[in-house]
Structure formats: C-alpha cells, structure tokens
Design a protein around this motif. Structure first.
Motif, short mmCIF file in Angstrom:
data_model
loop_
_atom_site.label_atom_id
_atom_site.label_comp_id
_atom_site.label_asym_id
_atom_site.label_seq_id
_atom_site.Cartn_x
_atom_site.Cartn_y
_atom_site.Cartn_z
N ASP A 81 27.81 2.10 28.79
CA ASP A 81 26.83 3.04 29.30
C ASP A 81 25.43 2.43 29.21
O ASP A 81 25.27 1.34 28.64
CB ASP A 81 26.90 4.37 28.52
N VAL A 82 24.47 3.11 29.80
CA VAL A 82 23.10 2.59 29.82
C VAL A 82 22.17 3.49 29.03
O VAL A 82 22.52 4.63 28.69
CB VAL A 82 22.60 2.46 31.29
N SER A 83 20.99 2.97 28.77
CA SER A 83 19.99 3.73 28.00
C SER A 83 19.46 4.90 28.83
O SER A 83 19.22 4.77 30.03
CB SER A 83 18.85 2.80 27.61
N ARG A 84 19.27 6.05 28.16
CA ARG A 84 18.75 7.24 28.83
C ARG A 84 17.33 7.01 29.33
O ARG A 84 16.90 7.57 30.34
CB ARG A 84 18.77 8.39 27.81
N GLU A 85 16.62 6.17 28.62
CA GLU A 85 15.21 5.92 28.90
C GLU A 85 15.03 4.98 30.12
O GLU A 85 14.25 5.27 31.01
CB GLU A 85 14.58 5.29 27.64
N THR A 86 15.79 3.88 30.15
CA THR A 86 15.56 2.85 31.17
C THR A 86 16.67 2.73 32.21
O THR A 86 16.49 2.08 33.23
CB THR A 86 15.44 1.46 30.51
N PHE A 87 17.84 3.31 31.93
CA PHE A 87 19.03 3.16 32.77
C PHE A 87 19.52 1.71 32.81
O PHE A 87 20.24 1.30 33.71
CB PHE A 87 18.81 3.69 34.19
N ASP A 305 34.06 6.96 29.35
CA ASP A 305 33.12 8.04 29.24
C ASP A 305 31.71 7.45 29.32
O ASP A 305 31.27 6.75 28.39
CB ASP A 305 33.35 8.74 27.88
N LEU A 306 31.03 7.68 30.43
CA LEU A 306 29.71 7.08 30.63
C LEU A 306 28.71 8.16 31.06
O LEU A 306 28.27 8.22 32.21
CB LEU A 306 29.79 5.99 31.72
N PRO A 307 28.33 9.03 30.12
CA PRO A 307 27.52 10.19 30.49
C PRO A 307 26.17 9.86 31.14
O PRO A 307 25.77 10.52 32.10
CB PRO A 307 27.33 10.95 29.17
N VAL A 308 25.48 8.84 30.63
CA VAL A 308 24.16 8.54 31.21
C VAL A 308 24.32 7.95 32.61
O VAL A 308 23.57 8.27 33.54
CB VAL A 308 23.35 7.58 30.29
N THR A 309 25.35 7.11 32.77
CA THR A 309 25.64 6.53 34.08
C THR A 309 25.92 7.63 35.11
O THR A 309 25.42 7.58 36.24
CB THR A 309 26.85 5.58 33.97
N GLU A 310 26.72 8.62 34.69
CA GLU A 310 27.05 9.73 35.60
C GLU A 310 25.78 10.52 35.95
O GLU A 310 25.55 10.89 37.10
CB GLU A 310 28.03 10.71 34.92
N TYR A 311 24.97 10.75 34.93
CA TYR A 311 23.72 11.49 35.13
C TYR A 311 22.83 10.75 36.13
O TYR A 311 22.27 11.34 37.06
CB TYR A 311 23.00 11.68 33.79
#
Ligand SMILES: *Cc1c(COP(=O)(O)O)cnc(C)c1O
Length: 341
Positions: A81-87, A305-311
C-alpha cells in the motif's frame, strides 16, 4: 534533418552523446537509451537478475507499467500500500510486503514527487533486495543535491512526449552506477548480443533508442529545469488558491516535485470533473483501476488489502498542468474549482 541525412537511425552518435549528457544530469555512471519507459523497467529488472520464482514489490496505484514488466519477465508482482499523505510507497508500507522470495522493490515517484527513497534504500539493503526507481514522471526531481534516478540500484525513465522530458515519439533510458547492470542492459536492448550476431545473454530483445529521439532529447534536456520550475509554480498557485472543500492538491516541496501532474484528492470527484468538462477544461484520472483489480490479474488467488490505494483510485483527479499553460488559463481553472459545489 541532420539525423536523416547521416543515414544512421538507431544507437548512433546522437544516442551516445545523449546517454553521456543524461548520465551527467542524473549523476550516475551510466545511462543506456532504450525504446520506452516500459522496456527500461523490464530491462532493469532483468539486469538485476529478476525472473521466474522471484517476487517484485511495487505499488498498485502507479498505472500498471511496473506490474506489466514484472509479468513479462515471469516474476510475481506483490503489492504494497502507499502513504496516505503522498500516495507513494514508503519504507513502512513496503516492509510487510517483503518476503524471502522478494528480489526487488520498484518505487514509482508518482506524479513527479520524489518518494521516500532514502529510507527505502536502507530497508532494501538490509533485506538484500534491489531498489529500482520508476522515474517516468520524475525527470529532474531532486533532494539533497541528488536526483531521481540516482538513488536506486537502477532506474527507468520514459521519454514519451507527454513526460517532463519528452521526445517526438517513444523512448526511454536506464540509469545505474553498477557496471554489470549497465553492460547487461546494453546487451539486452540489442538481442542479448555480446558482439554482433553472437547472442550470449538470455532475455534479449530489440529495444533501441532512435537517433531522432536522442537528437530531440539533447535539445530539450537543457530546458528541463526551466520547464519543471514553471510546472511547480503553476501547481503551487493551484495549491494556494484551492479551497479546502474542493480537495487537497498532492504536491511535493521544492525541487522534490517535478510538477508532472497536478492531482487533487476530492470527495465529489464526478461532480468536479463534470463541472470542469462543462467549462471546457480537460481533466483525467491517474489511475482509475488499481493494478490488483486489473482484469488480467483477477483470476490470481491471493487477495490483498490496500485501503489507501483503493481510496486513491476513487478520489484522484488530474487538472491541467504543463509549462505552456497561461496565467489567465490557470485563473479560469481555479475559478471553476472555487465555484460553489
Ligand atoms: C509513462 C510511464 C511509464 C511507461 O513509459 P512508456 O515510455 O510509455 O513505456 C512507466 N511508469 C510510469 C509511472 C509512467 O508514467
């Protein structure tokens, strides 16, 4: 014209000179010109020894380019997954994805924002895996005097016309400080030849950079910093004027960000997009389908499970950003974004 009348169309003196100039710009010992950014990714992975049975950790929000390269060499993509801040990927999002069969991590500097490569490099070194940078959107990005493409074991660049450093057709390059990786890419881009017609390296292909592209890139390379500066100024203007209810702009500080894309993260994406379309302003979504949801990967067993990616896939919207954008156009775009939602 000079290229055409020379009668030498691929891998000639323009390519050789461009390779030297681009390596000097990035600050690496080697630059090897290839036919596209996709090939640069594939050849980088092959050159560090990735193949069947190896896992390659990467992000699932970066347009599928790395994943396709991983699949082409018969390796297995493993998504972090990626950081919520920077993606972007960070050491803490990547760490749990590194298994004992992981051979490499590919880090994309998404939208032209330099990822947390220093900490990622430390992590990769400690786990004995290669770090490869995808710099297709990040030509010229810089932190602490080091440029994108000089942090990893190898790095891939694309010179597709819409990139910050673009040719008049397809093109790409690999940069590296590793002599063996450089030799390997040089051979693999031309059938795996050691000498003419002698195929010594498995996995070779035809991925030469054209002379005409190299000649154009040599003219445009000195303009790159100026263009990136202008892109950043426009993005900063967007960021400062954008009302909170319209979303937040993903933007890096200073030269860490090339201004490749101006991406807003907004709750009402479709409405914003429609309003922009009605006003005659083009927008795009980079990218609507995360890699792990791509049709060609749907039958693969392991769910992730990649919640930030999905967001990110559901909320990002790219607004116009290119050096030629005029001040009045920037203001008009902001007016539409500022309009009552
Ligand atoms: C454009 C791009 C690529 C692919 O480059 P091509 O030259 O089109 O093959 C790879 N990664 C990223 C992040 C890109 O934006």
């Amino acid at each position: 014209m000079k290229v055409v009348s020379s009668g030498w169309y691929t891998l000639g003196s323009e390519v050789e000179q461009f390779e030297g100039e681009f390596a000097a710009h990035v600050g690496t010992r080697h630059c090897i010109g290839v036919a596209s950014g996709s090939d640069a990714l594939e050849l980088s992975l092959r050159a560090v020894g990735c193949g069947p049975g190896d896992e390659v950790v990467t992000a699932a929000n970066a347009g599928m380019y790395t994943t396709l390269a991983v699949l082409r060499i018969g390796a297995t993509p493993k998504f972090a997954d990626v950081s919520r801040e920077t993606f972007n990927l960070t050491a803490s999002t990547v760490e749990p994805a590194i298994s004992s069969t992981c051979k490499a991590v590919v880090v994309t500097h998404l939208y032209g924002r330099l990822a947390d490569v220093e900490n990622l490099a430390v992590l990769c070194r400690s786990r004995g895996v290669f770090m490869i940078e995808d710099c297709a959107q990040a030509a010229g990005a810089e932190r602490g005097g080091k440029l994108a493409g000089s942090f990893g074991h190898a790095a891939a660049f694309s010179f597709y016309p819409t990139k910050n450093l673009g040719g008049v057709g397809d093109g790409g390059a690999v940069t590296t400080n590793d002599d063996e990786v450089a030799d390997s890419v040089r051979s693999l881009r031309q059938y795996g030849w050691s000498t003419k017609y002698r195929v010594e390296r498995p996995g070779g292909m035809n991925s030469r950079l054209d002379e005409i592209q190299a000649a154009v890139l040599r003219i445009r390379l000195p303009l790159l910093d100026g263009h990136n500066y202008r892109r950043r100024m426009i993005a900063r203007e967007y960021a400062q004027a954008l009302p909170a209810r319209a979303g937040r702009l993903l933007i890096g500080s200073g030269k860490e960000y090339t201004g490749h894309l101006a991406v807003i993260v907004c709750d009402e994406r479709q409405r914003t997009k429609d309003r922009m379309t009605d006003a005659g302003i083009a927008t795009a979504i980079h990218y609507p389908v995360p890699d792990h949801h791509q049709p060609i990967l749907l039958t693969r067993a392991e769910p992730v499970d990649l919640p930030v990616t999905e967001y990110a896939a559901a909320h990002v919207l790219s607004i116009p950003l290119f050096p030629e954008l005029r001040e009045d156009e920037v203001h008009r775009i902001l007016k539409v974004l500022e309009a009552q939602q």
